[in-house]
Design a protein around this motif. Structure first.
Motif, PDB file in Angstrom:
ATOM      1  N   LYS A 161     -12.479   0.990 -34.119  1.00 24.11           N
ATOM      2  CA  LYS A 161     -11.763   0.648 -35.318  1.00 24.11           C
ATOM      3  C   LYS A 161     -11.097   1.784 -35.979  1.00 24.11           C
ATOM      4  N   ASN A 162      -9.925   1.700 -36.661  1.00 28.99           N
ATOM      5  CA  ASN A 162      -9.079   2.770 -37.066  1.00 28.99           C
ATOM      6  C   ASN A 162      -9.766   3.733 -38.272  1.00 28.99           C
ATOM      7  N   ASN A 163     -10.610   3.070 -38.889  1.00 24.67           N
ATOM      8  CA  ASN A 163     -11.371   3.795 -39.872  1.00 24.67           C
ATOM      9  C   ASN A 163     -12.813   4.106 -39.382  1.00 24.67           C
ATOM     10  N   GLY A 164     -12.916   4.071 -38.153  1.00 24.12           N
ATOM     11  CA  GLY A 164     -14.358   3.974 -37.667  1.00 24.12           C
ATOM     12  C   GLY A 164     -14.826   5.480 -37.546  1.00 24.12           C
ATOM     13  N   ALA A 165     -16.318   5.811 -37.405  1.00 24.41           N
ATOM     14  CA  ALA A 165     -16.800   7.033 -37.442  1.00 24.41           C
ATOM     15  C   ALA A 165     -16.809   7.431 -35.729  1.00 24.41           C
ATOM     16  N   LEU A 166     -16.308   8.829 -35.581  1.00 23.43           N
ATOM     17  CA  LEU A 166     -16.247   9.003 -34.051  1.00 23.43           C
ATOM     18  C   LEU A 166     -17.311  10.330 -33.861  1.00 23.43           C
ATOM     19  N   VAL A 167     -18.053  10.302 -33.076  1.00 21.74           N
ATOM     20  CA  VAL A 167     -19.152  11.358 -32.960  1.00 21.74           C
ATOM     21  C   VAL A 167     -19.194  11.660 -31.322  1.00 21.74           C
ATOM     22  N   TYR A 168     -18.886  13.084 -31.000  1.00 21.50           N
ATOM     23  CA  TYR A 168     -18.751  13.675 -30.018  1.00 21.50           C
ATOM     24  C   TYR A 168     -20.254  14.188 -29.701  1.00 21.50           C
ATOM     25  N   LEU A 169     -20.958  14.038 -28.238  1.00 15.70           N
ATOM     26  CA  LEU A 169     -22.168  14.867 -27.946  1.00 15.70           C
ATOM     27  C   LEU A 169     -21.783  15.746 -26.786  1.00 15.70           C
ATOM     28  N   THR A 170     -21.995  16.833 -26.785  1.00 16.16           N
ATOM     29  CA  THR A 170     -22.039  17.740 -25.244  1.00 16.16           C
ATOM     30  C   THR A 170     -22.855  18.870 -25.506  1.00 16.16           C
ATOM     31  N   ALA A 171     -23.188  19.490 -24.363  1.00 17.00           N
ATOM     32  CA  ALA A 171     -23.826  20.884 -24.433  1.00 17.00           C
ATOM     33  C   ALA A 171     -22.675  21.659 -23.796  1.00 17.00           C
ATOM     34  N   THR A 172     -21.427  21.293 -23.217  1.00 16.16           N
ATOM     35  CA  THR A 172     -20.522  22.118 -22.651  1.00 16.16           C
ATOM     36  C   THR A 172     -19.189  21.470 -23.118  1.00 16.16           C
TER      37      THR A 172
ATOM     38  N   ILE B  51     -12.292  -0.999 -22.037  1.00 19.77           N
ATOM     39  CA  ILE B  51     -11.006  -1.450 -22.005  1.00 19.77           C
ATOM     40  C   ILE B  51     -10.934  -2.978 -22.410  1.00 19.77           C
ATOM     41  N   ARG B  52     -12.132  -3.472 -22.371  1.00 18.27           N
ATOM     42  CA  ARG B  52     -12.333  -4.763 -22.702  1.00 18.27           C
ATOM     43  C   ARG B  52     -12.099  -5.126 -24.126  1.00 18.27           C
ATOM     44  N   TYR B  53     -12.541  -3.946 -24.937  1.00 20.64           N
ATOM     45  CA  TYR B  53     -12.386  -3.985 -26.611  1.00 20.64           C
ATOM     46  C   TYR B  53     -11.203  -3.614 -27.178  1.00 20.64           C
ATOM     47  N   LYS B  54     -10.974  -4.245 -28.342  1.00 22.14           N
ATOM     48  CA  LYS B  54      -9.900  -3.632 -29.104  1.00 22.14           C
ATOM     49  C   LYS B  54     -10.313  -3.900 -30.804  1.00 22.14           C
ATOM     50  N   ASP B  55     -10.383  -2.393 -31.582  1.00 15.30           N
ATOM     51  CA  ASP B  55     -10.649  -2.734 -32.778  1.00 15.30           C
ATOM     52  C   ASP B  55     -11.928  -3.272 -33.171  1.00 15.30           C
ATOM     53  N   CYS B  56     -12.877  -2.733 -32.384  1.00 22.16           N
ATOM     54  CA  CYS B  56     -14.185  -3.588 -32.288  1.00 22.16           C
ATOM     55  C   CYS B  56     -15.231  -2.644 -33.164  1.00 22.16           C
ATOM     56  N   PHE B  57     -15.337  -1.492 -32.947  1.00 21.36           N
ATOM     57  CA  PHE B  57     -16.539  -0.732 -33.223  1.00 21.36           C
ATOM     58  C   PHE B  57     -16.473   0.232 -34.505  1.00 21.36           C
ATOM     59  N   ASP B  58     -17.245   0.217 -35.416  1.00 23.63           N
ATOM     60  CA  ASP B  58     -17.249   0.885 -36.655  1.00 23.63           C
ATOM     61  C   ASP B  58     -17.820   2.058 -36.325  1.00 23.63           C
ATOM     62  N   VAL B  59     -18.763   2.402 -35.439  1.00 16.86           N
ATOM     63  CA  VAL B  59     -19.354   3.688 -34.901  1.00 16.86           C
ATOM     64  C   VAL B  59     -19.166   3.950 -33.374  1.00 16.86           C
ATOM     65  N   MET B  60     -18.346   4.841 -33.120  1.00 23.74           N
ATOM     66  CA  MET B  60     -18.294   5.100 -31.533  1.00 23.74           C
ATOM     67  C   MET B  60     -18.839   6.467 -31.391  1.00 23.74           C
ATOM     68  N   ILE B  61     -19.778   6.531 -30.637  1.00 23.09           N
ATOM     69  CA  ILE B  61     -20.390   7.868 -30.085  1.00 23.09           C
ATOM     70  C   ILE B  61     -20.195   8.154 -28.691  1.00 23.09           C
ATOM     71  N   ILE B  62     -19.692   9.174 -28.328  1.00 22.28           N
ATOM     72  CA  ILE B  62     -19.364   9.478 -26.778  1.00 22.28           C
ATOM     73  C   ILE B  62     -20.330  10.675 -26.382  1.00 22.28           C
ATOM     74  N   ASP B  63     -21.185  10.351 -25.760  1.00 22.19           N
ATOM     75  CA  ASP B  63     -22.121  11.277 -24.989  1.00 22.19           C
ATOM     76  C   ASP B  63     -21.528  11.966 -23.564  1.00 22.19           C
ATOM     77  N   GLU B  64     -21.578  13.271 -23.672  1.00 20.62           N
ATOM     78  CA  GLU B  64     -21.139  13.971 -22.549  1.00 20.62           C
ATOM     79  C   GLU B  64     -19.592  13.687 -22.486  1.00 20.62           C
ATOM     80  N   VAL B  65     -18.999  13.850 -23.668  1.00 23.45           N
ATOM     81  CA  VAL B  65     -17.534  13.950 -23.789  1.00 23.45           C
ATOM     82  C   VAL B  65     -16.767  14.658 -22.628  1.00 23.45           C
TER      83      VAL B  65
END
Length: 380
Positions: A163-174, A129-143
């Motif tokens: 960032k609007n054009n940033g990569a988004l990778v989800y990781l999960t087993a379930t 919540i502290r960040y805005k348009d900051c990360f080029d790569v966002m990886i969410i573990d246990e999404v």
């Protein structure tokens, strides 16, 4: 952030350009066939700033699958965030990523942390919540984990931080139903790893009827079948993680184990010392760890046996039971873990969890990725 109301002004400072120091991935391991395929897809998604789901079984080595993609992001001087719903997972990932990228500053952000900020962070989703348009790569573990899956404000925080054009990778087993629908509708590319890095089958849970165990607990007694099973694990020199449905039950059962002179500890979401207790358990300071679902993810204990008392309880959903079973057999040295579901009546979620695990073993076998002693029609 302290107390913030709707009329409080918030200020946004754009991220400055950055240059990482020269880096070389410090990891000499070898990826499995499944990991290699997923690793290439992650790297491509980061290069092209695309979305990707990595659907991988518990213990498949998801962290190692990220290494090539993270290295590519570092070469391109991209800001990186690996976000996870729970502090325990942040603490599990930090030393592994710092070891893999020793020349790169990596910050761990969670409630009470004091790491200096860096362009590569591992964070709880709450901190974003502290960040805005900051990360080029966002990886969410246990999404799909609590509380992220059930809290729109956390999902908003993640979207806002990327960032609007940033990569988004989800990781999960379930994957959740919401994510699976996106996959089915071809709205979310995915890659699946149905086998662990060591190539052995996932331990499938065994169902053990334990009777009216709550009545036993109220009378100050532990079910004899549970005690017998734990004694057997101790005899085989295996530590035991026993999952129970609630904090209140965990504390009550703890006192009953003490009465029969079984040395144990209890951890739950309200326990400020749970990180230290898990570390002592990992170091074999005691053999039994009672826990709620707070430890269903992100914790690896070598050669551990897993028990669930009251597996019929509503809190033990299909995904929860799959994740809990995923704590067993993670080590290549001890791949055949024990998973026992002690119940007072089978539930659909218990059966679905069993079928989920079996289907992954069958898929891995069909791809020729499975080795070792098998279960339920998979390699003998």
């Amino acid at each position: 952030m302290g107390r913030v109301s709707s009329c409080s002004p918030l200020y946004f400072s754009p991220a400055s350009s950055l240059t990482y120091p020269p880096t070389l991935l410090n990891w000499n391991g070898e990826l499995s066939h499944g990991q290699n395929k997923a690793s290439d897809q992650v790297k491509l998604a980061i290069q092209k700033n695309e979305r990707l789901l990595v659907w991988a079984v518990c213990g498949s080595g998801k962290t190692e699958v990220l290494f090539k993609g993270l290295e590519q992001a570092i070469y391109e001087n991209k800001t990186i965030c690996i976000a996870t719903p729970r502090t325990d997972v942040v603490l599990e990932l930090l030393p592994r990523l710092r070891k893999a990228f020793p020349t790169i500053a990596i910050s761990g952000l969670y409630g009470g942390s004091d790491d200096p900020l860096s362009p590569f962070i591992i964070s709880t989703t709450h901190q974003l919540i502290r960040y805005k348009d900051c990360f080029d790569v966002m990886i969410i573990d246990e999404v799909d984990a609590f509380p992220y899956e059930y809290d729109p404000s956390l999902q908003y925080a993640v979207d806002k931080a990327r960032k609007n054009n940033g990569a988004l990778v989800y990781l999960t087993a379930t994957p959740s139903r919401k994510i699976l629908k996106q996959v089915k509708d071809n709205a979310l590319p995915y890659v699946r790893i149905p086998v662990r890095y060591h190539g052995y089958p996932l331990p499938a849970p065994k169902f053990t009827w334990v009777g009216n165990w709550r009545k036993h607990i109220r009378k100050g007694k532990l079910p004899s079948v549970l005690l017998k099973w734990i004694e057997q694990q101790f005899h085989e020199k295996k530590p035991v993680m026993l999952f129970v449905p609630s904090i209140k039950l965990a504390e009550r059962i703890h006192s009953l184990f003490e009465e029969v002179q079984v040395d144990c500890e209890t951890v739950h979401s309200e326990d400020a010392d749970r990180v230290e207790k898990v570390m002592r358990f990992r170091n074999r300071n005691y053999r039994l760890l009672l826990t709620t679902t707070i430890l269903e993810r992100g914790v690896t204990i070598e050669n551990v046996s897993i028990g669930v008392l009251g597996a019929e309880a509503d809190i033990f959903t299909e995904s929860s039971l799959v994740q809990i079973a995923g704590r067993a057999g993670r080590s290549e040295k001890y791949p055949e873990g024990e998973v026992a579901l002690f119940h007072y009546g089978k539930t659909n979620d218990m059966l679905l969890a069993f079928r989920h695990i079996k289907s992954m073993n069958v898929e891995a076998d069909n791809r020729g990725w499975l080795k070792g002693k098998g279960v339920y029609g998979v390699k003998k």
